[in-house]
Write a protein that holds these residues in place. Structure first.
Motif, PDB file in Angstrom:
ATOM      1  N   ASP A 136      14.331   5.255  77.540  1.00 41.25           N
ATOM      2  CA  ASP A 136      14.089   3.968  77.465  1.00 41.25           C
ATOM      3  C   ASP A 136      14.759   3.030  78.710  1.00 41.25           C
ATOM      4  N   PHE A 137      14.150   1.997  79.077  1.00 37.28           N
ATOM      5  CA  PHE A 137      14.648   1.131  80.150  1.00 37.28           C
ATOM      6  C   PHE A 137      14.883   0.038  79.537  1.00 37.28           C
ATOM      7  N   ARG A 138      16.144  -0.475  79.879  1.00 37.45           N
ATOM      8  CA  ARG A 138      16.812  -1.708  79.286  1.00 37.45           C
ATOM      9  C   ARG A 138      16.934  -2.699  80.313  1.00 37.45           C
ATOM     10  N   VAL A 139      16.666  -4.119  80.289  1.00 40.59           N
ATOM     11  CA  VAL A 139      17.179  -5.145  81.256  1.00 40.59           C
ATOM     12  C   VAL A 139      17.800  -6.172  80.303  1.00 40.59           C
ATOM     13  N   ASN A 140      18.616  -6.815  80.995  1.00 38.18           N
ATOM     14  CA  ASN A 140      19.276  -7.927  80.680  1.00 38.18           C
ATOM     15  C   ASN A 140      18.999  -9.023  81.600  1.00 38.18           C
ATOM     16  N   VAL A 141      18.083 -10.074  81.164  1.00 39.72           N
ATOM     17  CA  VAL A 141      17.459 -11.095  82.344  1.00 39.72           C
ATOM     18  C   VAL A 141      17.877 -12.560  81.862  1.00 39.72           C
TER      19      VAL A 141
END
Length: 66
Positions: A54-59
């Motif tokens: 799973d790829f996660r981003v905080n934008v």
């Protein structure tokens, strides 16, 4: 002069960080109009059985307040 506001959104994707970013913007645009930019603050990934799961981003999403 424009008034801009910034919100922070967390999103994930099984495909890529880019896809997670697109999902964050798509979800935010359901309730926020006039989105101007997105800044990727953090990226991470979860690993399961030796593979990226799973790829996660905080934008941070910037939008104009009218």
């Amino acid at each position: 002069m424009a008034i801009l506001k910034v919100i922070e959104v967390l999103a994930n994707s099984e495909k890529s960080w880019e896809d997670a970013t697109k999902k964050a913007v798509a979800q935010a645009s359901k309730s926020v109009k006039n989105i101007r930019s997105v800044y990727i603050q953090d990226q991470s990934a979860s690993v399961k059985d030796g593979e990226v799961n799973d790829f996660r981003v905080n934008v941070k999403i910037t939008f104009e307040v009218k």
